[in-house]
Design an enzyme around this catalytic site. Structure first.
Site, PDB file in Angstrom:
ATOM      1  NE  ARG A  70      -1.509  -2.161   2.987  1.00 14.05           N
ATOM      2  CZ  ARG A  70      -1.614  -3.455   2.707  1.00 14.05           C
ATOM      3  NH1 ARG A  70      -2.661  -3.893   2.077  1.00 14.05           N
ATOM      4  NH2 ARG A  70      -0.674  -4.300   3.050  1.00 14.05           N
ATOM      5  CB  THR A  71       3.519   2.483   2.229  1.00 18.02           C
ATOM      6  OG1 THR A  71       2.764   2.085   3.371  1.00 18.02           O
ATOM      7  CG2 THR A  71       4.180   3.819   2.510  1.00 18.02           C
ATOM      8  CE  LYS A 102      27.949  -2.589  -6.950  1.00 20.01           C
ATOM      9  NZ  LYS A 102      28.253  -1.401  -7.752  1.00 20.01           N
ATOM     10  NE  ARG A 123       7.493   0.816   4.626  1.00 21.96           N
ATOM     11  CZ  ARG A 123       6.277   0.284   4.653  1.00 21.96           C
ATOM     12  NH1 ARG A 123       6.099  -0.987   4.316  1.00 21.96           N
ATOM     13  NH2 ARG A 123       5.234   1.005   5.020  1.00 21.96           N
ATOM     14  CG  HIS A 151       4.061   4.019   8.526  1.00 22.58           C
ATOM     15  ND1 HIS A 151       4.210   4.820   7.407  1.00 22.58           N
ATOM     16  CD2 HIS A 151       3.534   2.839   8.069  1.00 22.58           C
ATOM     17  CE1 HIS A 151       3.789   4.155   6.342  1.00 22.58           C
ATOM     18  NE2 HIS A 151       3.378   2.959   6.718  1.00 22.58           N
TER      19      HIS A 151
HETATM   20  C1  NCD Z   1       2.074  -1.008   8.198  1.00 24.30           C
HETATM   21  C2  NCD Z   1       3.586  -0.884   8.234  1.00 24.30           C
HETATM   22  O1  NCD Z   1       4.257  -1.156   7.228  1.00 24.30           O
HETATM   23  O2  NCD Z   1       4.051  -0.471   9.270  1.00 24.30           O
HETATM   24  N1  NCD Z   1       1.600  -1.246   6.911  1.00 24.30           N
HETATM   25  C3  NCD Z   1       1.369  -0.203   6.090  1.00 24.30           C
HETATM   26  O3  NCD Z   1       2.221   0.612   5.811  1.00 24.30           O
HETATM   27  N2  NCD Z   1       0.122  -0.047   5.664  1.00 24.30           N
HETATM   28  C4  NCD Z   1       1.547  -1.965   9.192  1.00 24.30           C
HETATM   29  C5  NCD Z   1       2.084  -3.363   9.209  1.00 24.30           C
HETATM   30  O4  NCD Z   1       2.952  -3.742   8.422  1.00 24.30           O
HETATM   31  O5  NCD Z   1       1.602  -4.112  10.057  1.00 24.30           O
END
Ligand code: NCD
Length: 326
Positions: A70-71, A102, A123, A151
């Protein structure tokens, strides 16, 4: 939904230009509301299928050194919907072709990527990486999750969802349930609630997965009533907004620790029967077994709508930090 009319004023938007979004604590309530209003503005454009060019000529680097559905997709879709372009490194390309494999440090990678883009969504699996990336980034950097840290854009879309479903956050009672220790979405959501005049927050987790003290400390200057418990039944029967989370398998030191905790909090239709009025259920997703499939039929099960809201909210964040809202 609370009516946000049009775009925020230039003055309110200008404070975002060039800024990194690394956590929720560094945003004020007014700034969160500016993001909400901008998101509502883009949401309307999406519904009306208006073609946007606000980020025409701009490039986002999408760097995902940890799995994401999703993100990453909503960040990339947001950029495309704004007429911009995306360059990307994902976990799999990282393992195979990028210099991270590397042994290049994240700091050096970001120093380089700065030259190729106008904004970075990144991320990392490392808690606290947001600080190192922030130091290296010369273009705005948006934290798309750093290990079990924060997040922030998830929390922003959570807040946006509550605006849409409940007409605002103030005065409501919340239950944040599940893995509150390792869940970065839960951490950032709690920080976001701390910015509003919410009535009460029930933090319900297995004993070993309590909310860390550093996040509880962010509420100490607020008037919000906090109750910690280990009881899902109690929490969900006493809240108007229920935030469920997944037990974060990948963050546990041992598989035994995970197995001991993984099935302790499972929401079923029996829980739904105990809800007050028209409570809503949120979940950042992915869901494992913590909400059974039958619960999806409950009208207040808002988690898929919530994931959809990631698009206008990330459009808003990208456009604001690059000073692109037209
Ligand atoms: C979350 C995350 O990656 O922290 N997911 C997301 O970004 N929608 C929650 C999760 O992974 O449980």
């Amino acid at each position: 939904m609370v009516e946000f009319i049009g775009k925020p004023s230039q003055e309110r938007m200008e404070v975002f230009r060039g800024r990194n979004i690394i956590d929720i604590s560094s945003l004020t309530r007014d700034e969160i509301e500016t993001i909400m209003q901008t998101a509502a503005y883009y949401d309307k454009a999406l519904t009306e299928k208006v073609r946007l060019y606000d980020m025409d000529g701009k490039i986002m680097a999408s760097l995902f050194f940890e799995p994401s559905t999703r993100t990453r997709l909503s960040f990339e879709s947001a950029m495309e919907r704004l007429g911009g372009k995306v360059i990307s490194l994902t976990e799999s390309t990282t393992a195979q072709i990028s210099s991270t494999s590397k042994g290049e440090t994240l700091y050096d990678s970001i120093r380089v990527v700065n030259y190729y883009c106008d904004v970075i969504a990144c991320r990392s699996p490392i808690e606290g990486a947001r600080l190192e990336i922030s130091r290296a980034a010369t273009v705005p950097y948006i934290n798309a999750g750093d290990g079990s840290g924060e997040h922030p854009t998830q929390a922003l879309l959570d807040v946006y969802t509550i605006y849409k479903e409940k007409d605002g956050l103030d005065g409501l009672t919340y239950a944040i349930c599940g893995d509150l220790k390792y869940g970065r979405a839960a951490h950032s959501f709690l920080e976001a609630l701390a910015k509003f005049s919410v009535k009460k927050i029930i933090l319900a987790s297995p004993q070993e997965l309590r909310m860390p003290a550093e996040y509880l400390a962010k509420l100490k200057d607020s008037n919000i009533e906090i109750e910690e418990c280990y009881d899902l039944d109690y929490a969900v029967a006493n809240a108007e907004v229920i935030y469920m989370t997944r037990v974060q398998r990948e963050r546990f030191a041992s598989m035994d620790d995970y197995l001991r905790n993984k099935d302790l909090f499972i929401m079923t239709p029996n829980h739904v029967d105990s809800f007050i009025g028209d409570a809503i259920i949120l979940h950042p997703l992915p869901r494992l077994n913590e909400i059974t499939l039958e619960v999806d039929d409950y009208p207040g099960a808002a988690y898929f709508r919530q994931a959809g809201n990631g698009l206008p909210v990330r459009m808003a964040v990208l456009a604001l930090v690059t000073g692109s809202v037209k």
